[in-house]
Design an enzyme around this catalytic site. Structure first.
Site, PDB file in Angstrom:
ATOM      1  N   HIS A 117      64.947  41.051  22.487  1.00 20.95           N
ATOM      2  CA  HIS A 117      64.325  41.927  23.485  1.00 20.95           C
ATOM      3  C   HIS A 117      64.247  41.282  24.868  1.00 20.95           C
ATOM      4  CE1 HIS A 117      62.233  44.423  20.070  1.00 20.95           C
ATOM      5  NE2 HIS A 117      63.507  44.687  20.205  1.00 20.95           N
ATOM      6  N   GLY A 193      55.060  37.875  11.435  1.00 19.70           N
ATOM      7  CA  GLY A 193      54.240  38.479  12.491  1.00 19.70           C
ATOM      8  C   GLY A 193      54.881  39.642  13.207  1.00 19.70           C
ATOM      9  N   PRO A 220      49.019  38.880   8.170  1.00 17.87           N
ATOM     10  CA  PRO A 220      47.694  39.144   7.590  1.00 17.87           C
ATOM     11  C   PRO A 220      47.491  40.613   7.232  1.00 17.87           C
ATOM     12  CG  PRO A 220      47.527  38.729   9.962  1.00 17.87           C
ATOM     13  CD  PRO A 220      48.955  38.524   9.596  1.00 17.87           C
TER      14      PRO A 220
HETATM   15  P1  OAD Z   1      53.483  44.361  16.875  1.00 18.69           P
HETATM   16  O1  OAD Z   1      52.308  44.281  17.767  1.00 18.69           O
HETATM   17  O2  OAD Z   1      54.056  45.705  16.598  1.00 18.69           O
HETATM   18  O3  OAD Z   1      53.130  43.689  15.482  1.00 18.69           O
HETATM   19  C1  OAD Z   1      52.521  42.428  15.408  1.00 18.69           C
HETATM   20  C2  OAD Z   1      52.364  42.049  13.955  1.00 18.69           C
HETATM   21  O4  OAD Z   1      51.839  40.742  13.911  1.00 18.69           O
HETATM   22  C3  OAD Z   1      51.417  42.958  13.157  1.00 18.69           C
HETATM   23  O5  OAD Z   1      52.047  43.337  11.939  1.00 18.69           O
HETATM   24  C4  OAD Z   1      50.202  42.054  12.899  1.00 18.69           C
HETATM   25  O6  OAD Z   1      49.592  42.328  11.643  1.00 18.69           O
HETATM   26  C5  OAD Z   1      50.863  40.694  12.889  1.00 18.69           C
HETATM   27  N1  OAD Z   1      49.976  39.573  13.225  1.00 18.69           N
HETATM   28  C6  OAD Z   1      48.892  39.559  14.063  1.00 18.69           C
HETATM   29  N2  OAD Z   1      48.355  38.319  14.143  1.00 18.69           N
HETATM   30  C7  OAD Z   1      49.133  37.531  13.347  1.00 18.69           C
HETATM   31  C8  OAD Z   1      49.103  36.152  13.003  1.00 18.69           C
HETATM   32  N3  OAD Z   1      48.190  35.305  13.497  1.00 18.69           N
HETATM   33  N4  OAD Z   1      50.054  35.688  12.143  1.00 18.69           N
HETATM   34  C9  OAD Z   1      50.994  36.516  11.626  1.00 18.69           C
HETATM   35  N5  OAD Z   1      51.054  37.828  11.918  1.00 18.69           N
HETATM   36  C10 OAD Z   1      50.154  38.332  12.767  1.00 18.69           C
HETATM   37  O7  OAD Z   1      54.586  43.377  17.480  1.00 18.69           O
HETATM   38  P2  OAD Z   1      56.146  43.333  17.180  1.00 18.69           P
HETATM   39  O8  OAD Z   1      56.436  43.678  15.768  1.00 18.69           O
HETATM   40  O9  OAD Z   1      56.654  42.053  17.720  1.00 18.69           O
HETATM   41  O10 OAD Z   1      59.310  45.460  22.235  1.00 18.69           O
HETATM   42  O11 OAD Z   1      56.643  44.513  18.113  1.00 18.69           O
HETATM   43  C11 OAD Z   1      58.004  44.796  18.206  1.00 18.69           C
HETATM   44  C12 OAD Z   1      58.351  45.206  19.602  1.00 18.69           C
HETATM   45  O12 OAD Z   1      57.493  46.274  20.030  1.00 18.69           O
HETATM   46  C13 OAD Z   1      58.109  44.135  20.651  1.00 18.69           C
HETATM   47  O13 OAD Z   1      59.175  43.210  20.766  1.00 18.69           O
HETATM   48  C14 OAD Z   1      58.005  44.955  21.908  1.00 18.69           C
HETATM   49  C15 OAD Z   1      57.119  46.086  21.426  1.00 18.69           C
HETATM   50  O14 OAD Z   1      57.271  47.300  22.100  1.00 18.69           O
HETATM   51  C16 OAD Z   1      59.790  45.305  23.470  1.00 18.69           C
HETATM   52  O15 OAD Z   1      59.178  44.759  24.358  1.00 18.69           O
HETATM   53  C17 OAD Z   1      61.150  45.882  23.632  1.00 18.69           C
END
Ligand code: OAD
Length: 252
Positions: A117, A193, A220
């Protein structure tokens, strides 16, 4: 840890680590979709993460991304980033694919990080699409919501835009092709995550699973897993990953 999983880790030849915002959460970088604290719970993505938003109000968009760049600038990689960097020295082959636009993997020592991204540090021109040749200076203390004039492109004079992929835009073709190829080739995929809802990145764990890899989610938040070869390790990345790396290490 499940003995079957340990056995698979022991024999892994190619590990694909696929990370999302959760891996940086414990460095104080907000995720996108976590309730209350997630960026998309607090801000409207249509006003910030689209070409239309930048065309309408470039100073608002640039200021917001500078605020995010400053958060990254002012923090450090955490134990999860470090564990991933360590793992690359243990397994025969490791591919690291991230959806994150920060540079915390690199600062933890990972090299050849595939950024699906884009990156907060690599702006490009909104008009001619060329990447800026000069590195951005350290962020100038932008407070949340402050409007900032974007720098100009040294080639055409157009406004520079953040070097991230916005909604409605294509992912960098080479990064996507490399990620899909690694998903088909790996024997273990660690999905760390990520909510796994944003396409096409969300296909990567599924491609790996269908190609016969063992898929391990570290999160989590509960994940539905299929049998066989899919696991969910419940916990924070900074707690689970060091243990997992220990598992890899001790079994070799
Ligand atoms: P999300 O915010 O959608 O998901 C974050 C994930 O991290 C969730 O499933 C949480 O449960 C998990 N999480 C939170 N704290 C954590 C920890 N300490 N350890 C492990 N896991 C944890 O973020 P992404 O999946 O990265 O796109 O989102 C995908 C894309 O959506 C991003 O790259 C961005 C956004 O729109 C662009 O900017 C193009």
């Amino acid at each position: 840890m499940d003995q079957g999983l340990l056995d698979v880790l022991q024999n892994a030849k190619h590990v694909l680590v696929f990370t999302g915002a959760g891996v940086s959460a414990e460095s104080g970088i907000p995720t996108f979709r976590d309730a209350l604290v997630g960026l998309w719970a607090r801000f409207d993505p249509a006003a910030l993460a689209t070409r239309e938003a930048f065309r309408r109000d470039p100073t608002f968009v640039w200021g917001w991304y500078e605020w995010r760049r400053m958060q990254v600038y002012n923090t450090q990689p955490n134990l999860a980033h470090q564990a991933i960097a360590e793992l690359s020295a243990i397994v025969p082959k490791l591919t690291l694919v991230t959806q994150n636009v920060d540079d915390l993997h690199e600062r933890a020592g990972s090299t050849e990080v595939i950024h699906l991204h884009g990156s907060l540090n690599k702006p490009r021109c909104f008009a001619c699409a060329r990447f800026a040749t000069d590195p951005l200076p350290p962020p100038d203390d932008p407070t949340e919501g402050r409007h900032l004039e974007p720098p100009r492109c040294s080639h055409c004079g157009g406004k520079l835009r953040p070097g991230v992929v916005w909604f409605g835009e294509n992912l960098p073709a080479q990064a996507l092709a490399q990620s899909f190829a690694a998903a088909k080739d790996c024997d273990v995929l660690l999905s760390v995550g990520t909510s796994g809802v944003v396409e096409p990145a969300a296909q990567i764990p599924d491609i790996a699973w269908r190609a016969g890899a063992t898929v391990v989610h570290i999160n989590p938040d509960a994940k539905c897993v299929r049998t066989p070869r899919e696991f969910w390790l419940d916990g924070r990345a900074s707690e689970v990953l060091p243990l997992l790396v220990q598992g890899f290490r001790s079994s070799r």
